[in-house]
Design a protein around this motif. Structure first.
Motif, PDB file in Angstrom:
ATOM      1  N   HIS A  25       0.833  -1.203   0.000  1.00  0.00           N
ATOM      2  CA  HIS A  25       0.000   0.000   0.000  1.00  0.00           C
ATOM      3  C   HIS A  25       0.874   1.262   0.000  1.00  0.00           C
ATOM      4  CE1 HIS A  25       0.423   0.479   4.432  1.00  0.00           C
ATOM      5  NE2 HIS A  25       0.001   1.712   4.212  1.00  0.00           N
ATOM      6  N   TRP A  26       0.299   2.344  -0.515  1.00  0.00           N
ATOM      7  CA  TRP A  26       1.010   3.610  -0.645  1.00  0.00           C
ATOM      8  C   TRP A  26       1.119   4.244   0.737  1.00  0.00           C
ATOM      9  CZ3 TRP A  26       0.874   8.751   0.284  1.00  0.00           C
ATOM     10  CH2 TRP A  26       1.684   9.574  -0.491  1.00  0.00           C
ATOM     11  N   ARG A  38       5.903   1.235  -4.014  1.00  0.00           N
ATOM     12  CA  ARG A  38       4.581   1.589  -3.502  1.00  0.00           C
ATOM     13  C   ARG A  38       3.935   2.713  -4.312  1.00  0.00           C
ATOM     14  NH1 ARG A  38       3.744   0.029   2.191  1.00  0.00           N
ATOM     15  NH2 ARG A  38       5.591  -1.049   2.931  1.00  0.00           N
ATOM     16  N   GLY A  42       0.362   1.037  -4.769  1.00  0.00           N
ATOM     17  CA  GLY A  42      -0.631   1.531  -3.815  1.00  0.00           C
ATOM     18  C   GLY A  42      -2.049   1.515  -4.351  1.00  0.00           C
ATOM     19  N   ASN A  95      -1.315   7.877   3.818  1.00  0.00           N
ATOM     20  CA  ASN A  95      -1.596   6.498   3.422  1.00  0.00           C
ATOM     21  C   ASN A  95      -2.653   6.510   2.329  1.00  0.00           C
ATOM     22  OD1 ASN A  95      -0.166   4.590   5.387  1.00  0.00           O
ATOM     23  ND2 ASN A  95      -1.121   6.084   6.743  1.00  0.00           N
ATOM     24  N   TYR A  97      -4.932   3.719  -0.180  1.00  0.00           N
ATOM     25  CA  TYR A  97      -5.341   2.401  -0.654  1.00  0.00           C
ATOM     26  C   TYR A  97      -6.402   2.641  -1.722  1.00  0.00           C
ATOM     27  CZ  TYR A  97      -3.738   0.505   3.891  1.00  0.00           C
ATOM     28  OH  TYR A  97      -3.020   0.142   4.999  1.00  0.00           O
TER      29      TYR A  97
END
Length: 179
Positions: A25-26, A38, A42, A95, A97
């Motif tokens: 994930h990013w 990523r 991501g 973050n 997703y």
């Protein structure tokens, strides 16, 4: 196209495994320092089954709505995933997703391609996309899917994906004219 869509959907499902999701994930901090993959991966991770389901349904709908050749769809998906990942580096997002930035980009690509091919009704689709982006980036619309997926909806990724998606056909058109 069907074989690709099934394989891609299964890949996204596999990437929901906690060990793989944590690896792909990013995440701004580790992406900017040393885990550069990523940036690309991501967009292919998801928070939960609802999130995955909404994105997979959207992906399949775009593939069939615009009846695009499989190779072009794969190429646009990959380029847009990279664009969204790079673009998020310049935001406050920590973050990320999900495929929604890519989905917005794919919609923009194929709507603009239709417009450039002379399909005037696609201008309405483009105006709808622009109105949606303006509304969600100015807090003018409730984002009910946030409650369903249990996370904040990344409107930044929608904007980045859409801008990149609009740029791709224009770049291709310019390239063809230069040759």
């Amino acid at each position: 196209m069907l074989k690709f869509l099934v394989l891609f959907s299964l890949t996204l499902l596999i990437l929901m495994m906690p060990q793989l999701s944590a690896l792909f994930h990013w995440q701004h901090d580790v992406t900017s320092s040393h885990q550069w993959w990523r940036i690309f991966t991501g967009s292919f991770t998801h928070i939960n089954a609802y999130h995955l389901g909404m994105n997979v349904i959207g992906y399949w709908l775009l593939a069939y709505l615009f009846r695009t050749p499989t190779k072009g769809f794969i190429l646009h998906t990959a380029v847009l995933a990279l664009c969204v990942g790079i673009g998020l580096m310049f935001t406050s997002t920590q973050n990320y997703y999900g495929l929604s930035g890519v989905l917005h980009g794919l919609f923009a690509v194929y709507v603009l391609k239709e417009i450039l091919a002379g399909r005037l009704s696609s201008w309405l689709l483009l105006m709808g996309l622009i109105a949606k982006l303006i509304a969600e980036n100015n807090h003018m619309m409730p984002i009910s899917s946030a409650a369903l997926i249990g996370a904040r909806v990344s409107t930044e990724s929608h904007l980045i994906g859409s801008v990149c998606g609009l740029a791709l056909p224009l770049i291709a058109l310019g390239w063809r004219r230069l040759r």
